[in-house]
Design a protein around this motif. Structure first.
Motif: not given
Length: 116
Positions: A82-102
């Motif tokens: 479903g959808e929901g409201p914007s949540l408090a920042a940050p909205d994701s892990h740091p973009a520089a953090q690889g997937v998978p991680g850490p």
């Protein structure tokens, strides 16, 4: 603020990665954020499935993706997206953090260790 509301938009995330994996030198594939308390846990494809374990332990049913560029919600209790409201920042892990991680904890054969 009531803790009975499954979505608390003002609660920040607990950190940049899965709480339990970071505490125990584990690793994750993707991250999920509890929409009620901000707990960051690893997804069900990850070896430890901490996001689902958090729901089972706390009863907090709604998560949001904690991946860059994703904003979908999932309700464990109804098994519906479903959808929901914007949540408090940050909205994701740091973009520089690889997937998978850490970085530094992901085994070379990580693909063979994912839950399917």
């Amino acid at each position: 603020m009531t803790t009975d509301n499954p979505i608390q938009p003002d609660v920040p995330p607990s950190g940049p990665g899965c709480v339990e994996c970071l505490d125990g030198s584990g690793w994750w594939f993707h991250l999920r954020r509890c929409a009620q308390c901000g707990h960051i846990g690893c997804c069900d494809s990850s070896p430890s499935q901490h996001a689902t374990a958090h729901w089972k332990e706390t009863g907090h049913p709604i998560i949001q993706s904690f991946e860059p560029g994703e904003d979908w919600f999932w309700d464990y209790s109804s098994e519906q997206a479903g959808e929901g409201p914007s949540l408090a920042a940050p909205d994701s892990h740091p973009a520089a953090q690889g997937v998978p991680g850490p970085s530094g904890f992901v085994p070379d054969d990580w693909r063979t260790k994912l839950n399917r």
